[in-house]
Design an enzyme around this catalytic site. Structure first.
Site, PDB file in Angstrom:
ATOM      1  N   ARG A  82       0.858  -1.194   0.000  1.00 26.92           N
ATOM      2  CA  ARG A  82       0.000   0.000   0.000  1.00 26.92           C
ATOM      3  C   ARG A  82       0.889   1.238   0.000  1.00 26.92           C
ATOM      4  O   ARG A  82       1.747   1.394   0.872  1.00 26.92           O
ATOM      5  CB  ARG A  82      -0.899  -0.009   1.254  1.00 26.92           C
ATOM      6  CG  ARG A  82      -1.689   1.261   1.365  1.00 26.92           C
ATOM      7  CD  ARG A  82      -2.583   1.359   2.600  1.00 26.92           C
ATOM      8  NE  ARG A  82      -3.157   2.681   2.601  1.00 26.92           N
ATOM      9  CZ  ARG A  82      -3.186   3.513   3.639  1.00 26.92           C
ATOM     10  NH1 ARG A  82      -2.732   3.145   4.814  1.00 26.92           N
ATOM     11  NH2 ARG A  82      -3.691   4.725   3.516  1.00 26.92           N
ATOM     12  N   HIS A 128      -3.036  11.050   0.778  1.00 26.95           N
ATOM     13  CA  HIS A 128      -2.490  10.820   2.122  1.00 26.95           C
ATOM     14  C   HIS A 128      -1.856  12.132   2.589  1.00 26.95           C
ATOM     15  O   HIS A 128      -0.647  12.220   2.793  1.00 26.95           O
ATOM     16  CB  HIS A 128      -1.496   9.656   2.108  1.00 26.95           C
ATOM     17  CG  HIS A 128      -1.246   9.031   3.444  1.00 26.95           C
ATOM     18  ND1 HIS A 128      -1.383   7.685   3.696  1.00 26.95           N
ATOM     19  CD2 HIS A 128      -0.861   9.576   4.634  1.00 26.95           C
ATOM     20  CE1 HIS A 128      -1.078   7.427   4.962  1.00 26.95           C
ATOM     21  NE2 HIS A 128      -0.757   8.563   5.545  1.00 26.95           N
ATOM     22  N   GLU A 175      -7.563   8.586   6.376  1.00 21.36           N
ATOM     23  CA  GLU A 175      -7.827   9.158   7.699  1.00 21.36           C
ATOM     24  C   GLU A 175      -8.383  10.576   7.701  1.00 21.36           C
ATOM     25  O   GLU A 175      -7.718  11.529   8.130  1.00 21.36           O
ATOM     26  CB  GLU A 175      -6.552   9.101   8.548  1.00 21.36           C
ATOM     27  CG  GLU A 175      -5.989   7.706   8.683  1.00 21.36           C
ATOM     28  CD  GLU A 175      -4.872   7.614   9.726  1.00 21.36           C
ATOM     29  OE1 GLU A 175      -4.332   8.660  10.119  1.00 21.36           O
ATOM     30  OE2 GLU A 175      -4.561   6.499  10.145  1.00 21.36           O
ATOM     31  N   ASN A 314      -7.686   1.783   9.688  1.00 22.20           N
ATOM     32  CA  ASN A 314      -6.362   2.037  10.250  1.00 22.20           C
ATOM     33  C   ASN A 314      -6.526   2.057  11.753  1.00 22.20           C
ATOM     34  O   ASN A 314      -7.360   2.801  12.268  1.00 22.20           O
ATOM     35  CB  ASN A 314      -5.834   3.414   9.837  1.00 22.20           C
ATOM     36  CG  ASN A 314      -5.392   3.471   8.388  1.00 22.20           C
ATOM     37  OD1 ASN A 314      -5.440   2.476   7.666  1.00 22.20           O
ATOM     38  ND2 ASN A 314      -4.962   4.635   7.949  1.00 22.20           N
ATOM     39  N   TYR A 316      -4.402   1.613  15.768  1.00 24.76           N
ATOM     40  CA  TYR A 316      -3.135   1.490  16.466  1.00 24.76           C
ATOM     41  C   TYR A 316      -3.273   1.087  17.925  1.00 24.76           C
ATOM     42  O   TYR A 316      -2.416   0.418  18.467  1.00 24.76           O
ATOM     43  CB  TYR A 316      -2.370   2.821  16.376  1.00 24.76           C
ATOM     44  CG  TYR A 316      -1.796   3.053  14.988  1.00 24.76           C
ATOM     45  CD1 TYR A 316      -0.509   2.635  14.673  1.00 24.76           C
ATOM     46  CD2 TYR A 316      -2.554   3.640  13.993  1.00 24.76           C
ATOM     47  CE1 TYR A 316       0.018   2.807  13.395  1.00 24.76           C
ATOM     48  CE2 TYR A 316      -2.042   3.827  12.707  1.00 24.76           C
ATOM     49  CZ  TYR A 316      -0.753   3.403  12.418  1.00 24.76           C
ATOM     50  OH  TYR A 316      -0.246   3.551  11.161  1.00 24.76           O
ATOM     51  N   GLU A 380      -3.691  -0.107   7.896  1.00 23.69           N
ATOM     52  CA  GLU A 380      -2.537   0.331   8.702  1.00 23.69           C
ATOM     53  C   GLU A 380      -2.669  -0.204  10.108  1.00 23.69           C
ATOM     54  O   GLU A 380      -3.767  -0.185  10.681  1.00 23.69           O
ATOM     55  CB  GLU A 380      -2.498   1.858   8.863  1.00 23.69           C
ATOM     56  CG  GLU A 380      -1.742   2.583   7.826  1.00 23.69           C
ATOM     57  CD  GLU A 380      -1.737   4.097   8.058  1.00 23.69           C
ATOM     58  OE1 GLU A 380      -1.626   4.550   9.212  1.00 23.69           O
ATOM     59  OE2 GLU A 380      -1.856   4.807   7.057  1.00 23.69           O
TER      60      GLU A 380
HETATM   61  C1  PNW Z   1      -1.395   7.513  10.757  1.00 30.02           C
HETATM   62  N1  PNW Z   1      -3.113  10.099  16.463  1.00 30.02           N
HETATM   63  O1  PNW Z   1      -1.428   8.735  11.383  1.00 30.02           O
HETATM   64  C2  PNW Z   1      -1.027   7.843   9.332  1.00 30.02           C
HETATM   65  O2  PNW Z   1      -1.897   7.339   8.369  1.00 30.02           O
HETATM   66  C3  PNW Z   1       0.387   7.573   8.983  1.00 30.02           C
HETATM   67  O3  PNW Z   1       0.769   8.414   7.936  1.00 30.02           O
HETATM   68  C4  PNW Z   1       1.262   7.717  10.224  1.00 30.02           C
HETATM   69  O4  PNW Z   1       2.615   7.650   9.931  1.00 30.02           O
HETATM   70  C5  PNW Z   1       0.841   6.615  11.178  1.00 30.02           C
HETATM   71  O5  PNW Z   1      -0.544   6.676  11.451  1.00 30.02           O
HETATM   72  C6  PNW Z   1       1.589   6.616  12.500  1.00 30.02           C
HETATM   73  O6  PNW Z   1       1.322   7.797  13.219  1.00 30.02           O
HETATM   74  C7  PNW Z   1      -1.852   8.967  12.656  1.00 30.02           C
HETATM   75  O7  PNW Z   1      -2.658  11.153  16.943  1.00 30.02           O
HETATM   76  C8  PNW Z   1      -1.352  10.113  13.251  1.00 30.02           C
HETATM   77  O8  PNW Z   1      -3.944   9.387  17.063  1.00 30.02           O
HETATM   78  C9  PNW Z   1      -1.771  10.476  14.493  1.00 30.02           C
HETATM   79  C10 PNW Z   1      -2.704   9.690  15.162  1.00 30.02           C
HETATM   80  C11 PNW Z   1      -3.199   8.544  14.576  1.00 30.02           C
HETATM   81  C12 PNW Z   1      -2.756   8.187  13.310  1.00 30.02           C
END
Ligand code: PNW
Length: 539
Positions: A82, A128, A175, A314, A316, A380
């Protein structure tokens, strides 16, 4: 139920996996090959905007080293990659009447060919975060719905025309919450607008993020309409949006905190997912924002509703949510990682907003599948090891906390698919490389590959080896695939059976392979019958 020890406790044979990146985070060469400026060029060069004062001028130099990046993907054995296209490399001034830059087209065209030659399926994000600077200067970019929808749709159309013969997986936007809130609410990402005059010279955090979000949804939707009406029949691809969204868990059992967690999800995810998949903004957002939330016309709503072929996810982390506070971007809830008993939810990453909590990944998959009822592509997912940037190379390569993170999410992934019946079709780790981590500069490393920024040499971390091995071992090989309903079996495969017992929507049919073709191949009759029986018995 398929036992964990069973050879059939696996992902379907056409499951797509790989790693992800984004143009501005890896390409560099910002003034090469006819590229126009993006809003991140000057923003990242402005003192104080990135943690280490560094910018995207070189990044991982992937504009020059793309063949090396492909070799790396090959060495990991991925099925797919991707990546995103830089709008201002393709249309330097961005607008619908502005010229197309053939050098930019050629760069991406060669790259796509390079992937396909190695059997890697391109999974392409159109946007992006690197808006052409000229569109911001001309009419304030995403703040001007009427202009941006037309300009974005024309950009998308150029991409479908020039790459759609070879690209069958499109993501319109990455996002939208981050675009809107971090760019126009908190002012920490380009274009850096907010109400905070210590941070931003311009902006209004109470109105602009909601306007921007609305333009992003509409731009996505009109691009999808163009794809479906003008390209899909001939090109046969899929198109959708990808949303960030972390799982929200009530801080405790109190009714107000249970409600708070739903409010957090309504703003983090429902803001975009509800219009696209369910046809309206969440009731809670309307209540919270009143007339600050723009309304769709009936005509717009017809285009928005149902405008994504799948759910692009996406994710985390997981947040513990408490009612209270006035942060509208979190649905007026407070986030914490500290449980009521004082313990931490999981291992802390380098960035404050991320802890490792794999159960949240499984819960989120179930929530999204139950609510939106579409196949999910995890586009992601990743982890930044604390202080990795300060470690000597050898130590950084043994990235045990990241291995632990991926061990947890892959287990959650397979449990969600096999035990809960969630229809997940793809998984991309973030990121193929350490790269430009936006406002964090190069301090925070998300790569499964270490990049030495002095030499630009790439070194696989232990996590890359773990993830590659895991997917190779946990996807059914074509030999193991039970026959489909059109062949011998009167019943769906075991994954589908499990889905039924869980009351979640089921996998509807044999899914399509990376190139849009049904992947399951003909096997010998004996192999088919044996595979079918063992699946059926859960062996
Ligand atoms: C994503 N938060 O960004 C993006 O899609 C990527 O480009 C980035 O590198 C990756 O996650 C890691 O950060 C985020 O503050 C940026 O919660 C900030 C947040 C979440 C996702």
């Amino acid at each position: 139920m398929i036992a964990k020890s069973s050879p059939q406790y696996k992902l379907p044979s056409d499951f797509i996996w790989g790693f992800a990146t984004a143009s501005f985070q890896i390409e560099g060469s910002t003034d090469v090959g006819g590229r126009g400026k993006s809003i991140w060029d000057d923003f990242s060069r402005t003192p104080g905007k990135t943690m280490d004062g560094r910018n995207g001028d070189v990044a991982t130099d992937s504009y020059n080293r793309w063949r090396e990046d492909i070799d790396l993907l090959v060495s990991y054995g991925v099925k797919s990659y991707r990546f995103s296209l830089s709008w201002s490399r393709i249309i330097p001034l961005g607008g619908r009447d502005d010229p197309v830059n053939e050098e930019g087209i050629k760069f991406y065209s060669d790259f796509i060919d390079g992937l396909l030659e190695k059997g890697i399926t391109p999974f392409v994000t159109l946007y992006h975060w690197d808006l052409p600077q000229a569109l911001h200067d001309r009419y304030l970019g995403w703040l001007n719905k009427d202009e941006i929808v037309q300009d974005y749709t024309r950009y998308a159309r150029v991409c479908f025309e020039r790459f759609g013969d070879r690209v069958k997986h499109w993501l319109t936007m990455n996002e939208p919450w981050c675009i809107s809130v971090l760019g126009y609410g908190r002012g920490v990402f380009a274009p850096g607008r907010s109400s905070d005059r210590m941070r931003s010279t311009e902006g209004d955090s109470s109105t602009e993020p909601w306007i921007v979000g609305h333009s992003v949804i509409l731009s996505h939707a009109y691009a999808v309409k163009a794809y479906r009406e003008e390209f899909k029949e001939k090109q046969g691809g899929q198109i959708g949006i990808t949303l960030n969204g972390d799982w929200a868990m009530p801080y405790d059992d109190s009714p107000e905190n249970i409600e708070a967690a739903q409010h957090a999800l309504d703003v983090a995810i429902g803001w975009f997912a509800d219009p696209v998949y369910l046809g309206s903004y969440p009731a809670y957002m309307k209540e919270m924002l009143g007339d600050r939330l723009p309304a769709f016309t009936d005509e717009e709503l017809k285009v928005v509703s149902g405008s994504s072929d799948f759910y692009g996810m996406n994710t985390y982390t997981t947040n513990l949510c408490k009612a209270g506070g006035d942060d509208e971007f979190q649905g007026k809830t407070e986030y914490t990682f500290t449980r009521p008993d004082g313990t931490q939810l999981g291992t802390q990453a380098h960035c404050a907003w991320l802890q490792d909590y794999p159960q949240g990944f499984r819960d989120l998959l179930n929530y999204l599948y139950n609510r939106y009822k579409l196949p999910i592509y995890v586009t992601e997912n990743g982890f930044a090891v604390k202080d990795e940037n300060a470690m000597p190379l050898e130590q950084a390569l043994h990235d045990e906390p990241r291995v632990q993170y991926y061990r947890g999410v892959t287990q959650s992934l397979i449990s969600a698919v096999v035990e809960d019946g969630v229809d997940v079709r793809a998984y991309f780790g973030w990121s193929l490389l350490d790269n430009f981590e936006w406002a964090d500069g190069y301090v925070t490393r998300f790569g499964l590959t270490y990049v030495d920024y002095e030499t630009q040499k790439r070194y696989p971390k232990d996590s890359a080896k773990f993830v590659s091995k895991w997917f190779k071992e946990h996807i059914l090989s074509e030999e193991e695939v039970p026959p489909t309903t059109t062949e011998v079996a009167p019943k769906p495969v075991a994954v589908k059976k499990t889905a039924q017992t869980n009351g979640v929507s089921k996998r509807q049919s044999v899914s399509k392979g990376a190139n849009g073709k049904t992947v399951q191949k003909k096997k010998s009759p004996i192999a088919r019958v044996t595979a079918y029986i063992s699946t059926f018995l859960g062996l």
